[in-house]
Design a protein around this motif. Structure first.
Motif, PDB file in Angstrom:
ATOM      1  N   PRO A   1       0.805  -1.227   0.000  1.00  9.93           N
ATOM      2  CA  PRO A   1       0.000   0.000   0.000  1.00  9.93           C
ATOM      3  C   PRO A   1       0.837   1.276   0.000  1.00  9.93           C
ATOM      4  N   SER A   2       2.087   1.207   0.401  1.00  8.19           N
ATOM      5  CA  SER A   2       2.897   2.429   0.353  1.00  8.19           C
ATOM      6  C   SER A   2       3.119   2.869  -1.083  1.00  8.19           C
ATOM      7  N   VAL A   3       3.306   1.932  -1.986  1.00 15.31           N
ATOM      8  CA  VAL A   3       3.474   2.311  -3.388  1.00 15.31           C
ATOM      9  C   VAL A   3       2.158   2.308  -4.147  1.00 15.31           C
TER      10      VAL A   3
ATOM     11  N   SER B   1      -3.061  11.653  -4.339  1.00 19.40           N
ATOM     12  CA  SER B   1      -1.779  12.123  -4.868  1.00 19.40           C
ATOM     13  C   SER B   1      -1.619  11.752  -6.339  1.00 19.40           C
TER      14      SER B   1
ATOM     15  N   SER C   1       6.299   6.494  -2.903  1.00 24.20           N
ATOM     16  CA  SER C   1       5.763   6.034  -1.614  1.00 24.20           C
ATOM     17  C   SER C   1       6.256   6.919  -0.484  1.00 24.20           C
TER      18      SER C   1
ATOM     19  N   TYR D   1      -0.524  17.738  -3.306  1.00 22.07           N
ATOM     20  CA  TYR D   1      -0.790  16.365  -3.740  1.00 22.07           C
ATOM     21  C   TYR D   1      -0.552  15.338  -2.641  1.00 22.07           C
TER      22      TYR D   1
ATOM     23  N   PRO E   1      -6.446  -2.118   1.079  1.00 24.25           N
ATOM     24  CA  PRO E   1      -4.984  -2.105   1.162  1.00 24.25           C
ATOM     25  C   PRO E   1      -4.489  -3.114   2.187  1.00 24.25           C
ATOM     26  N   GLU E   2      -3.493  -3.890   1.806  1.00 20.39           N
ATOM     27  CA  GLU E   2      -2.941  -4.923   2.696  1.00 20.39           C
ATOM     28  C   GLU E   2      -1.453  -4.660   2.903  1.00 20.39           C
ATOM     29  N   ALA E   3      -1.108  -4.261   4.100  1.00 21.71           N
ATOM     30  CA  ALA E   3       0.291  -3.984   4.420  1.00 21.71           C
ATOM     31  C   ALA E   3       1.148  -5.208   4.126  1.00 21.71           C
ATOM     32  N   GLY E   4       2.426  -4.948   3.846  1.00 20.57           N
ATOM     33  CA  GLY E   4       3.373  -6.055   3.692  1.00 20.57           C
ATOM     34  C   GLY E   4       3.445  -6.614   2.290  1.00 20.57           C
TER      35      GLY E   4
ATOM     36  N   LYS F   1      -4.638  -4.463  11.114  1.00 21.30           N
ATOM     37  CA  LYS F   1      -3.912  -5.710  10.893  1.00 21.30           C
ATOM     38  C   LYS F   1      -2.895  -5.931  12.006  1.00 21.30           C
TER      39      LYS F   1
ATOM     40  N   SER G   1       5.832   6.218   4.617  1.00 24.35           N
ATOM     41  CA  SER G   1       5.296   5.651   3.378  1.00 24.35           C
ATOM     42  C   SER G   1       4.279   4.563   3.673  1.00 24.35           C
TER      43      SER G   1
ATOM     44  N   LEU H   1       1.429   4.883 -11.308  1.00 21.14           N
ATOM     45  CA  LEU H   1       2.097   3.580 -11.303  1.00 21.14           C
ATOM     46  C   LEU H   1       1.365   2.612 -12.221  1.00 21.14           C
TER      47      LEU H   1
ATOM     48  N   PHE I   1       6.695  -2.500   7.632  1.00 15.85           N
ATOM     49  CA  PHE I   1       5.747  -3.415   8.256  1.00 15.85           C
ATOM     50  C   PHE I   1       6.321  -4.808   8.510  1.00 15.85           C
ATOM     51  N   PRO I   2       6.951  -5.451   7.530  1.00 18.40           N
ATOM     52  CA  PRO I   2       7.459  -6.810   7.808  1.00 18.40           C
ATOM     53  C   PRO I   2       8.510  -6.827   8.931  1.00 18.40           C
TER      54      PRO I   2
ATOM     55  N   TYR J   1       7.066  -4.590  -3.839  1.00 16.24           N
ATOM     56  CA  TYR J   1       7.464  -3.275  -4.313  1.00 16.24           C
ATOM     57  C   TYR J   1       7.556  -3.257  -5.837  1.00 16.24           C
ATOM     58  N   PHE J   2       7.501  -2.041  -6.383  1.00 13.87           N
ATOM     59  CA  PHE J   2       7.451  -1.883  -7.825  1.00 13.87           C
ATOM     60  C   PHE J   2       8.619  -2.554  -8.560  1.00 13.87           C
TER      61      PHE J   2
ATOM     62  N   PRO K   1      -1.497   2.924  -2.676  1.00 14.09           N
ATOM     63  CA  PRO K   1      -2.617   3.090  -1.734  1.00 14.09           C
ATOM     64  C   PRO K   1      -3.982   3.159  -2.417  1.00 14.09           C
TER      65      PRO K   1
END
Lengths: 280, 280, 280, 280, 280, 280
Positions: free
Chosen positions: A216-218, A262, B217, B259, A225-228, C271, C217, A268, C232-233, A231-232, A220
């Motif tokens: 979710p940081s990259v 944002s 992010s 933003y 949204p599921e943390a963890g 979570k 982030s 992305l 998070f992890p 990444y891109f 949202p």
């Protein structure tokens, strides 16, 4: 004076000339939590003019590809089966014309429409699935046709051992238990993708990317949204592996642009779509 | 009763006593996509009171530095050349007084005003450039003075081999081709910065940081977010390397606070500016 | 017809049957910068229905636990001492009934109310503290009871060597100096947590998690976002270590949901709370 | 080079030369529902550059007035009495120097600080009060010093028949009953203001404007929006009546800029402040 | 399969068949305060599918009209004169083909491009102007081509007594003084519009609607909201009067969709545009 | 310790003791444009603690009423008929127990569930309908069960002359034509409500309020804002007229809280609901 033709950047070729056909499926009618993915395909077209056609990752340019953007399918809300039929018909038409369909969701259930068409043409279809959620429930509050059941419905069509899931980090206990018997599931990350790719060699593959596989940081801008997550750059690298396969159709879904004011999530998604189109 | 003097936190010394002079250049008149960087310098001053003057990274404190905050330059919109002249005059004045100018943008084009002044005082000027975008177009839709052309205009002034770019991950094909002949460009990340630093030893260096070099992010508050960027600790570490050099002037640009309604982007810019000021 | 009982997901057991008691402390009355944590506990309850009760990290399910959600404490704003008393009374009652209290803040000062109660029952209490900020000021603009002083006030109760801080990356110079003499402080990250855990073996431990220890982030929804935090992890992994200890009470604080309109911060907090409840 | 002096537009005269002194009281520490008024005075200064100094309503110009902007008072949060003392001291100083104080809140409780100072200099002080809320509770959840009690505390100082309230449309039953005995209250609108003005002729009058007296459609940027309020032209017209009186001090409060991201509420507050300053 | 043609709702006729030609001018390069009107025309097209083609006000339907939507003009930012030339060329072409141009701004300066073309074809052009701002400055911070000078530049072309302004409630003192000699200006409201309409009978009229003439409560989505404006039904009624005239071209400008996240401003602009198109 | 019972303010009586039963129907599955009304009932409960229980309009207090809040119905998305059945069952149960149901939508289609139950108990049911939209389409893109068809479906049940519509200002041409033959429709405003009330005397009346009947300036928080609507005091006054009738059930729908981040729309809905409950 010319009409105002509106496409994803550089996807303005004629249908007949094109190898790839892009279309939107702006449906989120079974979304149980936070709706909004119906706005994804329009947002992606609008914001695609903020990215470049050239990819420094691949040293390739969309200007060199032949892609037709068919715009969005139109459907009423309230009748899920009818929506899926519309998607299936569209996909079948594109496949019949020997072009590759790429669909922008919408919620994840839209995948089922494409997969129905694809399994008819490719009975040996396998599915490669990136997602935070298993989507393997047999039903959701009584509904068989639900975003939370979409991979289970796909399994109804393709059977055991044909679905490969990556990045899964949410679901109920039963889904995880059921998965052990019926699908390949890689929890939390994209490890072992190379092995899956080996297994899928020479098979017709349907690729479905639920964008919430990303952290979710990259990303949202999604309903749940599921943390963890992933990444891109990891996802980009994974796609390099994947596109050695025989991808016969694909989709990218679950962008909900309104949840990321944002614009970074939509940007992305545009960039990822460029990379997908360049490699398809 | 005292007047309400408004500065970046702890930058409240007299001009005469100061070694460093901070000023804002609230201009985004050539921004082609999403404007808003004109609000950056005001936001950074306002929100600087949410950070500490002390850096645990450097074990240094802004309270021990002599910095003058001159506020924002004032310019009308619509005449780009006049804006650049105002910036050049301000920078020239500060350099003449043997102080170090640090400018807060604004869009990236504002860098050109500073570089014009700096090359006059330091004919051997080299430029160290952190950015997601190459900014090497010769023109943008016919405009030579554009945020997308700023490094090309700087190259007009400093010539081949004097510009070092890091983190670049977006541009059109021509920019990447042109770069191979004329500048040092590190794509995607900050690798090989140590080598660049060796080359730049003993040269007068202008440092320009386009904040979109950061991953969206950690820095969504910018006009053109580009997935796949640099993380904050990497950038902090890179700056440690950089500040061994003879930095004669610098700027930080492309924050567009509106933003990122969480305020995290502005907070990061404040913190980064503290680190820059402490090391300059 | 049933009354509309509103709890964190699956925390709907009777008080008498429960091992764990959850309550909210919606107070942000000493927040000096950006308020809003008063809305955290309500947001966490509301949004908890967007996550699953099952944790694939732990292969455990909240449905198997006995947890009572007591709702939120009610307090007027303007009298900090009265607020702390209300929290202390609640915590003392739960501890007296041999249950484990877990409090959702609110600003970090609410921790002091719980710690007061906990030190009365466990005179040998130690405190494990995850945070971006040291919170070790002796006072903040003259106020002894402040979010910025909470760990200093806790130190007044537990004394030297009993507080272990991790992830700290902001504070004034005096806090960092004072910390060297009186507490264990790990700057920037969670390194050396295993050693702390060894030291804390067999001690009664109070665990307090200021969510801004996370990188902005992944957790922009907080009043004072500090770049360069924990992911998070990493935090999940750290908690695995921590829950071998004798945690007698705990809290999670500083979510300010309004600053993250994507909902990702609140979703992460939900979570994380699930993981905490499963392991407590 | 000049220091960056930051004032409400055109309020940049020296203290000694000025007839009016503006200051901010960024306090919202007793706000029970949605905080945020602490950001009002900074927002009003920043956004004042979006309005003109000239009023076509009055055919007057701020450039012709002598006003000093003292910036914001600084206070810690957590001790309400100390905050009120700071405000009272500031107001007393201005009154002692025979200038007119005008304070920008902050929550409505800040009025009490000014009124304390004003009643000392003007024992016969009367209060003219525009608001959606009666603010006549004797206490709020046990707190005597609360935004919801501010007019009751003012009544403690000035006594029966000295407070005139307009626009009131919210409160508990007891407040409305109590009002009948002790104050003049005009419910819902500004009717009968002319009669109040007649009664107040020749009295020293304190004017307090809680901006939520305005309809939320024109002023959504406030913590407790109350439908059914007053429109801007009505308020402008009312002020024309009011400024025939002997206004000895005044305040404008309860703008919470973050709740109106369009900026229209802050812009209205700026414009209203201009009109107030021109007529004071 | 059909290409994805994107128009304002029901404006999908061929250019040759059409009586009216709609186009967008997404320029806000001289906006001094808050930019964003460059996004208006795209937003209006996108959101037009949320309104009906039928007007119950007029009992008319867009489906019965012949309108061509030419999409948006494309221009670089940074060279105002070039932008105006592009607009002028487009307008001239449409007028030459004996169709009526209707332009969606962009900032108000875009009007100048149209008026230049219109005065060439209609030397006796009169201008009817709805706005909150006089826009009569001779220059703005030295720029002659500025949103704040647009009506002054129009006056350069049409001369005294040809411009009729309504709703004006902001400007500097000089603008209001100058107006008395050179234009008809109705302050604050739309009174006396009937008289203006009588004067304009039989003249070629250019209609320019700056949407900030509306009260910010009904139209917050604009860069410089000015309290005390006109309400939607008043404006609708005024347009009924106006469309008895010989309107030869028109524009609607200054929607800045990002400032109204409710979408109500964009929806209003769509509805107003429908009413304009139906009556033109 | 007590369980955390969550109700609309002061609606915390036992079911058996209550005269009125409140419940939420969080469904927006046929919403064609912008979804979000599924969040309305939760938002209304949460924010109801920001209003008072006492109404100065009516001089009545919710504390004196006996109301049970049953919480929200739970339904899956994707099967509209099943949703309507759940609503019908709930309504039938309440009516059977001789209590008055009041439902919070959700999209307007939820009304159909209630009306089905109400017509069974009251075959002579009449419907009083406040709305911006006619909702009289026979189907919407092929769907008979749609928010845009809800009043047409109600007409299927009650027949000609039984539906009275007020405030209607949007629909397609066919709806307005059809309305002339089959229902009473007052366009744009609430005029002639007194006559409708006379006609409805002694009839069992179902009252349905689509909150978008209000002007978007006072109620932007809805999916399809329609300029030119009704103001809050007009609606309050209209309800005074209406509650002389025999209202047997009612609903209030189409709040979409996410579209009004100021919270003013939700606050208005809370206040209106209080007024409805006090008069029912």
């Amino acid at each position: 004076m010319n009409r105002n033709i509106h496409t994803f950047i550089a996807c303005d070729h004629e249908y007949e000339d094109s190898d790839i056909v892009l279309f939107g499926a702006p449906f989120d009618g079974t979304t149980s939590y936070r709706p909004g993915t119906r706005f994804a395909s329009a947002a992606i077209r609008n914001e695609s003019y903020g990215i470049e056609t050239y990819s420094p990752y691949l040293d390739m340019d969309l200007l060199d590809k032949k892609i037709f953007d068919a715009g969005d399918l139109e459907f009423g809300f309230g009748n899920t089966e009818r929506v899926l039929n519309t998607i299936e018909d569209m996909t079948a038409q594109i496949l019949k014309d020997n072009k590759k369909p790429i669909m922008i969701g919408g919620e994840h259930l839209v995948t089922l429409g494409c997969v129905r068409a694809a399994t008819k043409k490719f009975p040996d279809l396998h599915i490669l699935h990136f997602d935070a959620h298993a989507d393997l429930r047999d039903d959701y509050l009584g509904e068989k046709l639900s975003h939370a059941s979409v991979m289970r419905r796909c399994h109804d069509l393709v059977g055991d051992g044909r679905i490969y899931q990556f990045g899964i980090r949410s679901g109920d206990r039963e889904e995880f238990l059921w998965a052990k018997e019926h699908v390949f599931m890689q929890k939390f990350n994209l490890d072992h993708l190379d092995e899956a790719v080996k297994n899928l060699k020479d098979k017709p593959v349907y690729l479905t990317i639920d964008l919430d596989v990303l952290d979710p940081s990259v990303f949202p801008g999604t309903g749940t949204p599921e943390a963890g997550g992933v990444y891109f750059p990891e996802l980009i690298k994974a796609l390099n592996l994947v596109f050695g396969l025989n991808i016969v159709a694909m989709d990218m879904n679950e962008l909900s642009p309104v949840y990321d004011q944002s614009g970074a999530s939509t940007a992305l998604a545009c960039k990822l779509l460029r990379e997908l189109l360049l490699q398809l």
